[in-house]
Motif scaffolding. Sequence first.
Motif, mmCIF file in Angstrom:
data_model
loop_
_atom_site.group_PDB
_atom_site.id
_atom_site.type_symbol
_atom_site.label_atom_id
_atom_site.label_comp_id
_atom_site.label_asym_id
_atom_site.label_seq_id
_atom_site.Cartn_x
_atom_site.Cartn_y
_atom_site.Cartn_z
ATOM 1 N N ALA A 79 -25.061 0.950 0.363
ATOM 2 C CA ALA A 79 -24.803 1.364 1.752
ATOM 3 C C ALA A 79 -26.097 1.367 2.565
ATOM 4 N N LEU A 80 -27.182 1.833 1.960
ATOM 5 C CA LEU A 80 -28.484 1.808 2.642
ATOM 6 C C LEU A 80 -28.902 0.375 2.963
ATOM 7 N N ALA A 81 -28.780 -0.499 1.973
ATOM 8 C CA ALA A 81 -29.158 -1.908 2.176
ATOM 9 C C ALA A 81 -28.270 -2.570 3.216
ATOM 10 N N LEU A 82 -26.965 -2.305 3.138
ATOM 11 C CA LEU A 82 -26.048 -2.901 4.112
ATOM 12 C C LEU A 82 -26.385 -2.430 5.522
ATOM 13 N N GLY A 83 -26.647 -1.137 5.682
ATOM 14 C CA GLY A 83 -27.014 -0.622 6.999
ATOM 15 C C GLY A 83 -28.277 -1.277 7.537
ATOM 16 N N LEU A 84 -29.276 -1.413 6.685
ATOM 17 C CA LEU A 84 -30.516 -2.054 7.109
ATOM 18 C C LEU A 84 -30.278 -3.508 7.507
ATOM 19 N N LEU A 85 -29.540 -4.233 6.681
ATOM 20 C CA LEU A 85 -29.250 -5.632 6.989
ATOM 21 C C LEU A 85 -28.411 -5.774 8.257
ATOM 22 N N MET A 86 -27.430 -4.887 8.430
ATOM 23 C CA MET A 86 -26.614 -4.940 9.648
ATOM 24 C C MET A 86 -27.443 -4.629 10.886
ATOM 25 N N GLY A 87 -28.377 -3.681 10.756
ATOM 26 C CA GLY A 87 -29.251 -3.361 11.886
ATOM 27 C C GLY A 87 -30.086 -4.555 12.303
ATOM 28 N N VAL A 88 -30.605 -5.268 11.321
ATOM 29 C CA VAL A 88 -31.404 -6.457 11.607
ATOM 30 C C VAL A 88 -30.517 -7.574 12.159
ATOM 31 N N ALA A 89 -29.415 -7.866 11.459
ATOM 32 C CA ALA A 89 -28.540 -8.974 11.877
ATOM 33 C C ALA A 89 -27.974 -8.750 13.276
ATOM 34 N N GLY A 90 -27.560 -7.526 13.567
ATOM 35 C CA GLY A 90 -27.016 -7.238 14.889
ATOM 36 C C GLY A 90 -28.028 -7.462 15.992
ATOM 37 N N GLN A 91 -29.257 -7.040 15.744
ATOM 38 C CA GLN A 91 -30.291 -7.216 16.764
ATOM 39 C C GLN A 91 -30.717 -8.680 16.884
ATOM 40 N N VAL A 92 -30.701 -9.400 15.782
ATOM 41 C CA VAL A 92 -30.977 -10.845 15.842
ATOM 42 C C VAL A 92 -29.874 -11.543 16.645
ATOM 43 N N GLY A 93 -28.629 -11.110 16.429
ATOM 44 C CA GLY A 93 -27.518 -11.663 17.206
ATOM 45 C C GLY A 93 -27.688 -11.415 18.691
ATOM 46 N N ASP A 94 -28.094 -10.210 19.026
ATOM 47 C CA ASP A 94 -28.309 -9.855 20.429
ATOM 48 C C ASP A 94 -29.434 -10.697 21.037
ATOM 49 N N LEU A 95 -30.526 -10.839 20.314
ATOM 50 C CA LEU A 95 -31.638 -11.657 20.815
ATOM 51 C C LEU A 95 -31.254 -13.134 20.897
ATOM 52 N N SER A 96 -30.448 -13.601 19.965
ATOM 53 C CA SER A 96 -30.006 -14.999 19.993
ATOM 54 C C SER A 96 -29.173 -15.282 21.230
ATOM 55 N N GLU A 97 -28.286 -14.357 21.553
ATOM 56 C CA GLU A 97 -27.456 -14.531 22.748
ATOM 57 C C GLU A 97 -28.314 -14.465 24.009
ATOM 58 N N SER A 98 -29.307 -13.585 24.020
ATOM 59 C CA SER A 98 -30.223 -13.520 25.162
ATOM 60 C C SER A 98 -30.999 -14.821 25.305
ATOM 61 N N ARG A 99 -31.381 -15.396 24.183
ATOM 62 C CA ARG A 99 -32.100 -16.672 24.212
ATOM 63 C C ARG A 99 -31.215 -17.788 24.771
ATOM 64 N N LEU A 100 -29.946 -17.786 24.372
ATOM 65 C CA LEU A 100 -29.014 -18.784 24.917
ATOM 66 C C LEU A 100 -28.887 -18.639 26.438
ATOM 67 N N LYS A 101 -28.813 -17.397 26.928
ATOM 68 C CA LYS A 101 -28.711 -17.188 28.374
ATOM 69 C C LYS A 101 -29.979 -17.647 29.082
ATOM 70 N N ARG A 102 -31.143 -17.410 28.493
ATOM 71 C CA ARG A 102 -32.403 -17.880 29.085
ATOM 72 C C ARG A 102 -32.403 -19.412 29.139
ATOM 73 N N TRP A 103 -31.980 -20.028 28.043
ATOM 74 C CA TRP A 103 -31.939 -21.485 27.988
ATOM 75 C C TRP A 103 -30.999 -22.038 29.058
ATOM 76 N N ALA A 104 -29.855 -21.382 29.251
ATOM 77 C CA ALA A 104 -28.872 -21.827 30.247
ATOM 78 C C ALA A 104 -29.225 -21.363 31.657
ATOM 79 N N GLU A 105 -30.276 -20.545 31.773
ATOM 80 C CA GLU A 105 -30.737 -20.002 33.051
ATOM 81 C C GLU A 105 -29.643 -19.232 33.784
ATOM 82 N N VAL A 106 -28.957 -18.356 33.029
ATOM 83 C CA VAL A 106 -27.953 -17.476 33.616
ATOM 84 C C VAL A 106 -28.275 -16.035 33.223
ATOM 85 N N LYS A 107 -27.901 -15.105 34.085
ATOM 86 C CA LYS A 107 -28.139 -13.692 33.782
ATOM 87 C C LYS A 107 -27.055 -13.132 32.880
ATOM 88 N N ASP A 108 -25.818 -13.496 33.145
ATOM 89 C CA ASP A 108 -24.689 -12.995 32.373
ATOM 90 C C ASP A 108 -23.921 -14.163 31.770
#
Length: 138
Positions: A79-108
Amino acid sequence: PLIRGLDQGREWVFLLVLVTFATDTAAFAVGKLIGRTPLAPSISPGKTREGALAGLAAAVLSAVALSSIFDLAVSLPAALALGLLMGVAGQVGDLSESRLKRWAEVKDSGNLVPGHGGVLDRLDSIVFNLALVYPFLL
């Protein structure tokens, strides 16, 4: 649907969503309150290292707590490992989506969910965590 079809699938889906939301909420709140050090300024200028660490802590704590509350067949170290991995993966997902928006030059990524950056902003962390949790459960 694949996770839902597993033993205790409903509980695992709840854990996945709630841990992801806990991560996002803690990262946002702590980042706004005390965040000073940019995490990835060229991708998402508002995200801070302090917020990211708070998100990781929330992911670990909520994964451990929810695995116990839902009486899931998972050890404390897992459970500790899963929580740590989910915390990392979720934030990587969030940053990846932000990167896609920057690439597409859109705010939302859309206006279906006004004020929240679009539907992708609501799902980016969940999608990355789905890809992590399903193999973990297998």
